[in-house]
Design a protein around this motif. Structure first.
Motif, PDB file in Angstrom:
ATOM      1  N   GLY A   1       1.589   9.326   2.286  1.00  0.00           N
ATOM      2  CA  GLY A   1       0.721  10.048   1.356  1.00  0.00           C
ATOM      3  C   GLY A   1       1.750  10.701   0.406  1.00  0.00           C
TER       4      GLY A   1
ATOM      5  N   PRO B   1       2.352  13.295  -1.778  1.00  0.00           N
ATOM      6  CA  PRO B   1       2.570  14.655  -1.669  1.00  0.00           C
ATOM      7  C   PRO B   1       3.394  14.784  -0.481  1.00  0.00           C
ATOM      8  CG  PRO B   1       0.626  14.463  -2.428  1.00  0.00           C
ATOM      9  CD  PRO B   1       0.611  13.281  -1.983  1.00  0.00           C
TER      10      PRO B   1
ATOM     11  N   ILE C   1       4.921  12.798   1.562  1.00  0.00           N
ATOM     12  CA  ILE C   1       6.260  12.170   1.574  1.00  0.00           C
ATOM     13  C   ILE C   1       7.269  13.077   0.853  1.00  0.00           C
ATOM     14  CG2 ILE C   1       7.753  10.178   0.682  1.00  0.00           C
ATOM     15  CD1 ILE C   1       5.285   8.448   1.126  1.00  0.00           C
TER      16      ILE C   1
ATOM     17  N   ARG D   1      10.758   4.164   0.216  1.00  0.00           N
ATOM     18  CA  ARG D   1       9.673   3.672  -0.292  1.00  0.00           C
ATOM     19  C   ARG D   1       9.674   3.830  -1.903  1.00  0.00           C
ATOM     20  NH1 ARG D   1       4.004   5.011   2.321  1.00  0.00           N
ATOM     21  NH2 ARG D   1       3.506   2.895   1.519  1.00  0.00           N
TER      22      ARG D   1
ATOM     23  N   CYS E   1      -8.596   4.765   1.349  1.00  0.00           N
ATOM     24  CA  CYS E   1      -7.058   5.263   1.766  1.00  0.00           C
ATOM     25  C   CYS E   1      -7.135   6.377   2.274  1.00  0.00           C
ATOM     26  CB  CYS E   1      -6.008   5.034   0.844  1.00  0.00           C
ATOM     27  SG  CYS E   1      -4.231   5.183   1.676  1.00  0.00           S
ATOM     28  N   ASN E   2      -6.346   7.096   2.366  1.00  0.00           N
ATOM     29  CA  ASN E   2      -6.293   8.688   2.893  1.00  0.00           C
ATOM     30  C   ASN E   2      -5.595   9.471   1.818  1.00  0.00           C
ATOM     31  OD1 ASN E   2      -4.871  10.836   4.664  1.00  0.00           O
ATOM     32  ND2 ASN E   2      -6.676  10.724   5.323  1.00  0.00           N
TER      33      ASN E   2
ATOM     34  N   ALA F   1      -2.087  13.578   4.318  1.00  0.00           N
ATOM     35  CA  ALA F   1      -1.409  12.952   3.325  1.00  0.00           C
ATOM     36  C   ALA F   1      -0.644  13.960   2.370  1.00  0.00           C
ATOM     37  CB  ALA F   1      -2.194  12.256   2.369  1.00  0.00           C
ATOM     38  N   THR F   2      -0.866  15.457   2.546  1.00  0.00           N
ATOM     39  CA  THR F   2      -0.365  16.263   1.774  1.00  0.00           C
ATOM     40  C   THR F   2       0.327  17.421   2.778  1.00  0.00           C
ATOM     41  OG1 THR F   2      -2.522  17.548   1.933  1.00  0.00           O
ATOM     42  CG2 THR F   2      -2.201  16.278   0.081  1.00  0.00           C
TER      43      THR F   2
ATOM     44  N   CYS G   1      -3.535   9.502  -5.667  1.00  0.00           N
ATOM     45  CA  CYS G   1      -2.627   8.626  -6.631  1.00  0.00           C
ATOM     46  C   CYS G   1      -1.217   8.898  -5.917  1.00  0.00           C
ATOM     47  CB  CYS G   1      -2.839   9.269  -8.060  1.00  0.00           C
ATOM     48  SG  CYS G   1      -1.691   8.292  -9.197  1.00  0.00           S
ATOM     49  N   ASP G   2      -0.446   7.761  -6.137  1.00  0.00           N
ATOM     50  CA  ASP G   2       0.905   7.751  -5.718  1.00  0.00           C
ATOM     51  C   ASP G   2       1.758   7.883  -6.789  1.00  0.00           C
ATOM     52  OD1 ASP G   2      -0.320   6.060  -3.598  1.00  0.00           O
ATOM     53  OD2 ASP G   2       1.604   6.908  -2.638  1.00  0.00           O
TER      54      ASP G   2
ATOM     55  N   SER H   1       1.568  -3.040  -1.360  1.00  0.00           N
ATOM     56  CA  SER H   1       1.065  -1.866  -0.810  1.00  0.00           C
ATOM     57  C   SER H   1       0.054  -0.977  -1.893  1.00  0.00           C
ATOM     58  CB  SER H   1       2.203  -0.937  -0.322  1.00  0.00           C
ATOM     59  OG  SER H   1       1.417  -0.051   0.536  1.00  0.00           O
TER      60      SER H   1
HETATM   61  O1  MRU Z   1       0.788   3.824   2.009  1.00  0.00           O
HETATM   62  P1  MRU Z   1       0.582   5.248   1.933  1.00  0.00           P
HETATM   63  O2  MRU Z   1      -0.628   5.309   3.087  1.00  0.00           O
HETATM   64  O3  MRU Z   1       1.574   6.225   1.790  1.00  0.00           O
HETATM   65  O4  MRU Z   1      -0.615   5.301   0.762  1.00  0.00           O
HETATM   66  C1  MRU Z   1      -1.200   6.562   0.452  1.00  0.00           C
HETATM   67  C2  MRU Z   1      -2.007   6.578  -0.592  1.00  0.00           C
HETATM   68  O5  MRU Z   1      -2.157   5.358  -1.534  1.00  0.00           O
HETATM   69  C3  MRU Z   1      -2.700   7.684  -0.975  1.00  0.00           C
HETATM   70  O6  MRU Z   1      -4.031   7.691  -1.621  1.00  0.00           O
HETATM   71  C4  MRU Z   1      -1.844   8.775  -2.261  1.00  0.00           C
HETATM   72  O7  MRU Z   1      -0.648   8.723  -1.553  1.00  0.00           O
HETATM   73  C5  MRU Z   1      -2.243   9.956  -2.449  1.00  0.00           C
HETATM   74  S1  MRU Z   1      -2.302  11.079  -1.163  1.00  0.00           S
HETATM   75  C6  MRU Z   1      -2.908  12.479  -1.445  1.00  0.00           C
END
Ligand code: MRU
Length: 357
Positions: free
Chosen positions: A52, A54, A56, A94, A162-163, A168-169, A241-242, A319
């Motif tokens: 996720g 944030p 990361i 990544r 996704c999550n 993820a934050t 969003c990434d 990905s």
């Molecule tokens: O490969 P991942 O699991 O890191 O991908 C995560 C996503 O695509 C999330 O939607 C994105 O990072 C936003 S997380 C707040």
């Protein structure tokens, strides 16, 4: 948030120790792993133990501190060059989520802009900056929750892909923050979670965290999104969003762009949650975003008892994909809600403190 619905943080830093929730073990086991070297952190990011955008960024900031605190020398020039090399190494884990380079650059360039009397002082500054990045992300998620909730109504059906939640934050999530907030306030949302092939972040992580929080969540396969929309069960789509380019094209988990195209076809608003740490004004359009390619085994082997494809079959496993700005109804940030034209309004947003444009 008034009352904590889900008091989980995927990153724990206390007593100078860093622990990460190993997301590859979810939903079966809730295990925290101690991260003691930059190699541990690189591995955790590459293998999606921490994932996720944030999360990361926050994890990498602490990872840089954990690495630098063991630097033995007393020469500040040598220390600065060590930080730079370690930041470059961590950044290679990544490529798509801009929060990784954003957090590492913030520390590396912040160090260069300051004059430190000693290496010990510089190490303390890195630690404080990592904690600041962590705290800012929690605050940004709470703000996105409030702004996002203003776009939703009680009883709505909401689809997510996704999550982009709590794990993820730093905490609360980006696009799941309004769902938690609404849940606290009795909004009674019906959430549909795409399973999100091939790494199943929707099934393993979103369904797990929403279920744990007591939110009404229904898991669907990715290829069922059109059906639930056609059934009239979806009033809004929310995703994370990434990396968002300066023109509002947004890279997110593979499959997101298809969901956005479907939403437009069915007349359903598509909301992308993007903290400003995920907006990359140096990337002009989505075509310039580096999309991570991962191993084919993730598609046909990873979750199966035996391979589900003929041996040696060719694979293509991007990905992420890019959702073109024309499919995004609004971008929700911690500074406010941004609407098209994104090329103009994202620039205004980045220059302002609080907006609604
Ligand atoms: O490969 P991942 O699991 O890191 O991908 C995560 C996503 O695509 C999330 O939607 C994105 O990072 C936003 S997380 C707040």
């Amino acid at each position: 948030m008034d009352k904590k619905v889900l008091d989980i943080s995927p990153i724990r830093f206390s007593d100078d120790e860093l622990w990460l929730l190993d997301q590859t073990k979810l939903p079966g086991e809730e295990v925290y792993i101690k991260t003691e070297t930059k190699e541990d952190m690189w591995d955790a990011i590459y293998h999606l133990k921490v994932r996720g955008a944030p999360a990361i960024g926050v994890a990498a900031a602490y990872g840089l501190y954990i690495d630098c605190k063991s630097y033995a020398g007393n020469d500040i020039e040598g220390f600065l060059s060590h930080v730079k090399t370690s930041a470059e190494y961590l950044n290679s884990a990544r490529p798509t989520a801009v929060n990784l380079s954003w957090a590492l650059n913030r520390i590396a360039s912040g160090l260069e802009d300051r004059k430190f009397a000693s290496v010990a002082e510089a190490k303390e500054w890195i630690k404080a900056e990592a904690v600041k990045i962590h705290e800012e992300d929690v605050a940004a998620c709470i703000k996105m929750g409030e702004y996002g909730l203003s776009l939703l109504k009680p009883g709505m059906g909401i689809l997510t892909h996704c999550n982009a939640g709590t794990i993820a934050t730093a905490k609360y999530g980006t696009c799941l923050a309004p769902i938690y907030l609404g849940h606290e306030r009795g909004y009674d949302f019906k959430v549909y979670a795409d399973e999100t092939r091939p790494l199943l972040q929707g099934a393993r992580l979103t369904a797990w965290e929403l279920n744990k929080a007591g939110v009404d969540v229904t898991l669907i396969c990715d290829n069922m999104a059109s059906t639930v929309m056609k059934n009239g069960w979806i009033d809004a789509v929310v995703v994370g969003c990434d990396r968002m380019a300066a023109n509002g094209d947004g890279a997110n988990k593979i499959g997101t762009s298809g969901v956005a195209i479907l939403a437009k076809e069915y007349g359903i608003p598509f909301y992308m949650y993007v903290p400003t740490s995920t907006i990359d004004m140096n990337t002009p359009t989505g075509d310039n975003i580096h999309i991570e390619l991962r191993k084919g085994e993730e598609i046909y082997e990873m979750w199966y008892e035996k391979p589900m494809a003929p041996a040696g079959v060719k694979t293509y496993n991007p990905s992420f994909d890019v959702t073109a700005n024309e499919y995004i109804t609004a971008v929700i940030t911690e500074k406010g809600i941004v609407r098209p034209p994104y090329d103009v309004n994202l620039k205004k947003l980045m220059e302002a403190t609080e907006v609604n444009i």
